[in-house]
Design an enzyme around this catalytic site. Structure first.
Site, short mmCIF file in Angstrom:
data_model
loop_
_atom_site.label_atom_id
_atom_site.label_comp_id
_atom_site.label_asym_id
_atom_site.label_seq_id
_atom_site.Cartn_x
_atom_site.Cartn_y
_atom_site.Cartn_z
N ARG A 199 29.97 55.93 59.32
CA ARG A 199 30.94 56.71 59.75
C ARG A 199 30.65 57.69 60.75
O ARG A 199 31.41 58.32 61.45
CB ARG A 199 31.85 57.08 58.92
CG ARG A 199 32.06 56.05 57.74
CD ARG A 199 32.83 56.57 56.54
NE ARG A 199 32.86 55.85 55.26
CZ ARG A 199 31.67 55.60 54.62
NH1 ARG A 199 30.62 55.91 54.80
NH2 ARG A 199 31.60 54.97 53.49
N LYS B 106 44.84 50.94 59.06
CA LYS B 106 45.04 51.77 57.72
C LYS B 106 44.88 53.29 57.95
O LYS B 106 45.50 53.83 57.55
CB LYS B 106 44.11 51.05 56.60
CG LYS B 106 43.59 52.29 55.55
CD LYS B 106 44.73 52.69 54.77
CE LYS B 106 44.13 53.59 53.66
NZ LYS B 106 43.31 54.83 54.00
N PRO C 83 50.32 53.19 54.58
CA PRO C 83 49.07 52.83 54.56
C PRO C 83 48.63 51.63 53.42
O PRO C 83 48.71 51.91 52.25
CB PRO C 83 48.19 54.25 54.18
CG PRO C 83 49.30 55.21 54.80
CD PRO C 83 50.51 54.28 54.42
N ASP D 99 45.91 50.33 51.78
CA ASP D 99 44.45 50.22 51.08
C ASP D 99 44.52 49.29 49.98
O ASP D 99 45.42 48.47 49.38
CB ASP D 99 44.08 51.74 50.64
CG ASP D 99 44.93 51.86 49.36
OD1 ASP D 99 46.08 51.85 49.27
OD2 ASP D 99 44.46 52.51 48.24
#
Length: 276
Positions: A173, A215, A232, A234
């Site tokens: 990331r 998301k 969202p 998930d």
DNA sequence: CTCCAGGTGATGG
DNA sequence: CCATCACATGGA
């Protein structure tokens, strides 16, 4: 000062709710701290409707009231969820006192970029390490939280080497964080101006950042911009929908319902009463 | 050791 | 358009 809520507030549940990572429990019982946009609050849970906020009423009115969504009455939503029965009813019952916080767009953006494929404890660790590069929080020592820092600004993040970024546990990331900082610092993404866009345009703006998909964009839209119709999705919410496909149908603010359901699913996911 | 985590981008059909 | 797959790493 004492803050009264229209329905309920539960600082412990909120601190564990997975929408904020810069918070914690203090040594004194029922005391918690929250850090957002450079503001630090310590507060004590008095009863289900009141907290004692250790700050002046000015900063409560100008910041923390909106942060805690303190004007909203969550009872109608919880009533609708109770009437649905099943998971929704259980989540509304068990989540009483949860609230959807209004947080800083930049902090939400990098927090939820970091969040992907990480557990909540791992997210907290990673964000805390990143915050070591951010500015010291005024009042932290006084509050008994010496060394507390907020997340680095876009410019500061850009000044970090990839090795420094990786040492925080950001993994793959790191490049996403760099791209987010680049776009915000360079003005290609104006997070303040983006708040005026409609949902579709705002989502498109956010998703221009590498590593921001549906998301993460939904998380930023819900937790920073107050777009309460975003849910969202998930792994936990997908499991809820799988088991109860109509959990969100007919709900005026599904993003708020999402917080109860996420809290419930995650809490019971491991003890055999939810998954399988 | 293994498995999973508040997913996303790239690739191939 | 949808189905796979790699991705880095900490925590349980």
């Amino acid at each position: 000062m004492i803050a009264a809520f229209p329905d309920e507030i539960d600082l412990k549940k909120i601190a564990e709710s997975g929408q904020i990572f810069s918070c914690g429990q203090m040594e004194e019982p029922d005391h918690f701290w929250f850090l957002s946009a450079g503001n630090l609050l310590t507060a004590r849970q008095i009863d289900p409707q009141h907290i004692e906020a250790f700050c002046e009423s000015g900063i409560w009115d100008s910041f923390w009231s909106a942060f805690f969504d303190a004007e909203r009455d969550y009872r109608p939503l919880r009533q609708v969820m109770r009437e649905k029965g099943g998971i929704s009813a259980a989540a509304a019952q068990e989540g009483a006192g949860l609230r959807v916080l209004r947080q800083d767009p930049w902090e939400m953006l990098i927090s939820f970029i970091v969040s992907q494929r990480k557990s909540i404890p791992a997210i907290r660790t990673c964000l805390a390490k990143l915050s070591d590069f951010g500015p010291i929080v005024p009042g932290a020592v006084c509050a008994g939280l010496p060394g507390l820092r907020r997340l680095p600004s876009p410019d500061r993040l850009l000044s970090l080497t990839s090795q420094q970024l990786l040492a925080c546990g950001t993994g793959y990331r790191a490049a996403y964080l760099h791209d987010a900082a680049l776009k915000v610092a360079g003005g290609k993404l104006n997070l303040a101006a983006a708040g005026k866009l409609d949902d579709e345009a705002l989502q498109a703006e956010l998703m221009n950042v590498k590593g921001v998909g549906v998301k993460v964009a939904d998380c930023v839209m819900l937790f920073a911009y107050g777009r309460t119709d975003r849910v969202p999705a998930d792994v936990w919410i997908r499991r809820v929908k799988e088991r109860c496909p109509d959990a969100f149908t007919g709900i005026a603010a599904p993003g708020l319902a999402q917080q109860y359901l996420f809290f419930y699913a995650r809490r019971h996911g491991r003890d055999g009463s939810f998954v399988q």
